[in-house]
Design a protein around this motif. Structure first.
Motif, short mmCIF file in Angstrom:
data_model
loop_
_atom_site.label_atom_id
_atom_site.label_comp_id
_atom_site.label_asym_id
_atom_site.label_seq_id
_atom_site.Cartn_x
_atom_site.Cartn_y
_atom_site.Cartn_z
N GLU A 15 59.29 50.31 25.57
CA GLU A 15 60.46 50.73 26.35
C GLU A 15 61.77 50.41 25.64
N ARG A 19 64.49 53.25 24.42
CA ARG A 19 65.88 53.27 24.90
C ARG A 19 66.86 53.13 23.74
N VAL A 23 68.64 56.65 23.86
CA VAL A 23 69.89 56.44 24.59
C VAL A 23 70.98 55.93 23.64
N VAL A 30 69.45 58.30 30.70
CA VAL A 30 68.25 58.20 31.52
C VAL A 30 68.56 58.80 32.88
N GLN A 33 63.39 57.08 36.16
CA GLN A 33 62.22 56.44 35.57
C GLN A 33 61.24 56.05 36.67
N LEU A 44 59.70 58.21 31.97
CA LEU A 44 61.09 58.44 32.28
C LEU A 44 61.57 59.78 31.75
N VAL A 46 64.88 61.67 30.07
CA VAL A 46 66.18 61.54 29.43
C VAL A 46 66.74 62.94 29.20
#
Length: 122
Positions: A15, A19, A23, A30, A33, A44, A46
């Motif tokens: 995770e 991210r 991200v 996001v 999730q 999740l 995005v």
């Protein structure tokens, strides 16, 4: 018959790394999730603009090493944003292809390849 949008599912394993890449580096946000309980795999969504991706830690949802082509505009500006972040695991560039597109290919930490494609003129 009418076909709608396609939402690729990309396999991830960590995770924090997902991210950091999607991200922090690529600039996706996001949207939502889900995990069934604590200590269960994460699923999740995005997005950035109209581009929507699903990222899944669930075994069997997808195979690592997938490739996704993403239509893009303003590829030079996006490359500049990515280079300014100086992400240690990816140093992308833009390639002019023989078939008339400009493409920027980036692998995520899980072996999936995202190819941002800008159509050429004419």
């Amino acid at each position: 018959m009418h076909l709608g949008k396609v939402t690729p599912i990309l396999r991830t394993f960590d995770e924090a790394k997902a991210r950091e890449f999607y991200v922090d580096f690529l600039g996706f946000k996001v949207d939502w999730q889900h995990r069934f309980e604590d200590n269960f795999p994460l699923y999740l969504q995005v997005s950035r603009g109209d581009c929507v991706l699903h990222l899944s830690e669930h075994h069997g949802d997808a195979s690592p090493g997938a490739a996704v082509r993403i239509q893009a505009e303003g590829l030079d500006a996006y490359l500049g944003q990515l280079q300014a972040k100086d992400y240690r695991f990816a140093k992308p560039g833009i390639e002019q292809t023989p078939w008339g597109t400009r493409e920027m290919s980036i692998k995520d930490p899980f072996g999936n390849r995202l190819v941002f494609v800008e159509e050429g003129e004419g």
